[in-house]
Write a protein that holds these residues in place. Structure first.
Motif, PDB file in Angstrom:
ATOM      1  N   GLY A  65     -22.806  11.892  -7.317  1.00 25.33           N
ATOM      2  CA  GLY A  65     -22.077  12.926  -6.598  1.00 25.33           C
ATOM      3  C   GLY A  65     -21.629  12.437  -5.230  1.00 25.33           C
ATOM      4  N   ALA A  66     -20.961  13.325  -4.504  1.00 24.98           N
ATOM      5  CA  ALA A  66     -20.430  12.991  -3.180  1.00 24.98           C
ATOM      6  C   ALA A  66     -21.548  12.874  -2.148  1.00 24.98           C
ATOM      7  CB  ALA A  66     -19.420  14.042  -2.744  1.00 24.98           C
ATOM      8  N   TYR A  67     -21.326  12.004  -1.203  1.00 24.97           N
ATOM      9  CA  TYR A  67     -22.226  11.867  -0.052  1.00 24.97           C
ATOM     10  C   TYR A  67     -21.366  11.585   1.176  1.00 24.97           C
ATOM     11  CZ  TYR A  67     -21.689   6.880  -1.224  1.00 24.97           C
ATOM     12  OH  TYR A  67     -21.180   5.634  -1.525  1.00 24.97           O
ATOM     13  N   GLU A  68     -21.918  11.889   2.346  1.00 29.53           N
ATOM     14  CA  GLU A  68     -21.174  11.679   3.589  1.00 29.53           C
ATOM     15  C   GLU A  68     -21.017  10.191   3.858  1.00 29.53           C
ATOM     16  OE1 GLU A  68     -22.515  13.798   7.025  1.00 29.53           O
ATOM     17  OE2 GLU A  68     -22.218  15.745   6.055  1.00 29.53           O
ATOM     18  N   ALA A  69     -19.808   9.811   4.292  1.00 28.60           N
ATOM     19  CA  ALA A  69     -19.525   8.414   4.610  1.00 28.60           C
ATOM     20  C   ALA A  69     -18.368   8.350   5.594  1.00 28.60           C
ATOM     21  CB  ALA A  69     -19.177   7.627   3.345  1.00 28.60           C
ATOM     22  N   ILE A  70     -18.460   7.419   6.508  1.00 26.45           N
ATOM     23  CA  ILE A  70     -17.381   7.174   7.470  1.00 26.45           C
ATOM     24  C   ILE A  70     -16.210   6.501   6.737  1.00 26.45           C
ATOM     25  CG2 ILE A  70     -16.779   5.919   9.601  1.00 26.45           C
ATOM     26  CD1 ILE A  70     -18.735   8.282   9.958  1.00 26.45           C
ATOM     27  N   LYS A  71     -14.995   6.749   7.221  1.00 22.81           N
ATOM     28  CA  LYS A  71     -13.797   6.150   6.614  1.00 22.81           C
ATOM     29  C   LYS A  71     -14.003   4.647   6.458  1.00 22.81           C
ATOM     30  CE  LYS A  71      -9.670   4.947   8.400  1.00 22.81           C
ATOM     31  NZ  LYS A  71      -8.426   4.979   9.105  1.00 22.81           N
ATOM     32  N   PRO A  72     -13.785   4.114   5.250  1.00 23.69           N
ATOM     33  CA  PRO A  72     -13.992   2.678   5.016  1.00 23.69           C
ATOM     34  C   PRO A  72     -13.126   1.808   5.931  1.00 23.69           C
ATOM     35  CG  PRO A  72     -13.822   3.850   2.930  1.00 23.69           C
ATOM     36  CD  PRO A  72     -13.435   4.830   4.008  1.00 23.69           C
ATOM     37  N   ALA A  73     -13.737   0.785   6.487  1.00 28.40           N
ATOM     38  CA  ALA A  73     -13.037  -0.124   7.394  1.00 28.40           C
ATOM     39  C   ALA A  73     -11.875  -0.816   6.698  1.00 28.40           C
ATOM     40  CB  ALA A  73     -14.015  -1.158   7.949  1.00 28.40           C
ATOM     41  N   GLU A  74     -12.011  -1.057   5.372  1.00 28.27           N
ATOM     42  CA  GLU A  74     -10.957  -1.762   4.648  1.00 28.27           C
ATOM     43  C   GLU A  74      -9.661  -0.974   4.532  1.00 28.27           C
ATOM     44  OE1 GLU A  74     -14.052  -1.156   3.392  1.00 28.27           O
ATOM     45  OE2 GLU A  74     -13.925  -0.513   1.300  1.00 28.27           O
ATOM     46  N   PHE A  75      -9.681   0.317   4.913  1.00 30.98           N
ATOM     47  CA  PHE A  75      -8.443   1.100   4.924  1.00 30.98           C
ATOM     48  C   PHE A  75      -7.522   0.639   6.048  1.00 30.98           C
ATOM     49  CE2 PHE A  75      -9.867   5.342   2.762  1.00 30.98           C
ATOM     50  CZ  PHE A  75     -10.206   4.643   1.616  1.00 30.98           C
ATOM     51  N   GLY A  76      -8.072  -0.047   7.046  1.00 32.39           N
ATOM     52  CA  GLY A  76      -7.263  -0.506   8.174  1.00 32.39           C
ATOM     53  C   GLY A  76      -6.591   0.665   8.872  1.00 32.39           C
ATOM     54  N   THR A  77      -5.281   0.558   9.073  1.00 33.63           N
ATOM     55  CA  THR A  77      -4.558   1.623   9.778  1.00 33.63           C
ATOM     56  C   THR A  77      -4.122   2.755   8.846  1.00 33.63           C
ATOM     57  OG1 THR A  77      -2.476   0.424   9.528  1.00 33.63           O
ATOM     58  CG2 THR A  77      -3.701   0.074  11.582  1.00 33.63           C
ATOM     59  N   ASP A  78      -4.287   2.571   7.520  1.00 36.14           N
ATOM     60  CA  ASP A  78      -3.970   3.662   6.601  1.00 36.14           C
ATOM     61  C   ASP A  78      -4.884   4.839   6.900  1.00 36.14           C
ATOM     62  OD1 ASP A  78      -1.883   2.581   5.110  1.00 36.14           O
ATOM     63  OD2 ASP A  78      -3.260   1.498   3.797  1.00 36.14           O
ATOM     64  N   GLY A  79      -4.282   5.975   7.083  1.00 41.40           N
ATOM     65  CA  GLY A  79      -5.065   7.171   7.359  1.00 41.40           C
ATOM     66  C   GLY A  79      -5.572   7.266   8.787  1.00 41.40           C
ATOM     67  N   ASP A  80      -4.849   6.658   9.727  1.00 38.67           N
ATOM     68  CA  ASP A  80      -5.266   6.774  11.127  1.00 38.67           C
ATOM     69  C   ASP A  80      -5.327   8.225  11.578  1.00 38.67           C
ATOM     70  OD1 ASP A  80      -5.861   4.180  11.766  1.00 38.67           O
ATOM     71  OD2 ASP A  80      -3.977   3.762  12.810  1.00 38.67           O
ATOM     72  N   ASP A  81      -4.552   9.091  10.926  1.00 36.20           N
ATOM     73  CA  ASP A  81      -4.541  10.507  11.290  1.00 36.20           C
ATOM     74  C   ASP A  81      -5.645  11.298  10.575  1.00 36.20           C
ATOM     75  OD1 ASP A  81      -3.164   9.931   8.907  1.00 36.20           O
ATOM     76  OD2 ASP A  81      -1.981  11.761   9.029  1.00 36.20           O
ATOM     77  N   TRP A  82      -6.432  10.635   9.714  1.00 38.85           N
ATOM     78  CA  TRP A  82      -7.503  11.305   8.982  1.00 38.85           C
ATOM     79  C   TRP A  82      -8.763  11.380   9.833  1.00 38.85           C
ATOM     80  CZ3 TRP A  82      -6.846   7.597   4.261  1.00 38.85           C
ATOM     81  CH2 TRP A  82      -5.710   7.955   3.553  1.00 38.85           C
ATOM     82  N   ASP A  83      -9.541  12.407   9.586  1.00 39.74           N
ATOM     83  CA  ASP A  83     -10.868  12.537  10.181  1.00 39.74           C
ATOM     84  C   ASP A  83     -11.702  11.341   9.718  1.00 39.74           C
ATOM     85  OD1 ASP A  83     -13.127  13.562  11.410  1.00 39.74           O
ATOM     86  OD2 ASP A  83     -13.494  15.096   9.897  1.00 39.74           O
ATOM     87  N   LYS A  84     -12.470  10.757  10.585  1.00 41.58           N
ATOM     88  CA  LYS A  84     -13.282   9.583  10.238  1.00 41.58           C
ATOM     89  C   LYS A  84     -14.492   9.961   9.377  1.00 41.58           C
ATOM     90  CE  LYS A  84     -10.955   6.703  12.976  1.00 41.58           C
ATOM     91  NZ  LYS A  84      -9.589   6.913  12.609  1.00 41.58           N
TER      92      LYS A  84
END
Length: 152
Positions: A65-84
């Motif tokens: 199931g889902a668990y809390e996690a910080i935005k993956p570093a490998e996303f780079g600048t993709d999703g800069d406007d997303w909540d971390k």
């Protein structure tokens, strides 16, 4: 077992290779949206159809199931406007030998699309959103077309 459609677009490569789905917990305006809240409903064994480049390119099975996690570093600048702060679900993906385009069998899909929160709009293009719940009937149409396409 439930069925899900994930629209991965900008981060599909990182998610498929990394074996996960990730979404922010909240929209950029700080509010909950169903496409992110759906992450909390995924359970081990659920089937996930991965949509990117206007095709279903992979199928996955949730391994938990889902668990809390910080935005993956490998996303780079993709999703800069997303909540971390986000949700992560571990997924075992299998890339299709031949991705399928839902537009090519959209007449079949129209009959089984969700009435609310559909992953596809009236012309077969993807709606803006991340994780969509789909019915067993819709999953059957997708599986049927995947099998036909892979055997062609």
């Amino acid at each position: 077992m439930k069925f899900w459609w994930v629209s991965q677009n900008r981060t599909w490569k990182q998610e498929i290779e990394g074996g996960y789905m990730w979404s922010p917990q909240l929209a950029s305006n700080g509010k909950h949206i169903i496409h992110y809240d759906n992450m909390k409903l995924v359970e081990s064994g659920d089937v996930i159809f991965s949509y990117y480049n206007q095709e279903i390119g992979s199928i996955g099975i949730a391994t938990g199931g889902a668990y809390e996690a910080i935005k993956p570093a490998e996303f780079g600048t993709d999703g800069d406007d997303w909540d971390k702060k986000g949700w992560m679900v571990n997924v075992k993906y299998k890339e299709l030998s031949f991705p399928i385009s839902p537009k090519s069998f959209f007449s079949e899909l129209q009959e089984v699309l969700p009435k609310k929160y559909s992953p596809l709009n009236y012309d077969g293009s993807g709606y803006q959103g991340y994780l969509f719940s789909i019915s067993g009937d819709m999953a059957a149409v997708l599986f049927g077309n995947i099998i036909i396409d892979q055997l062609s």
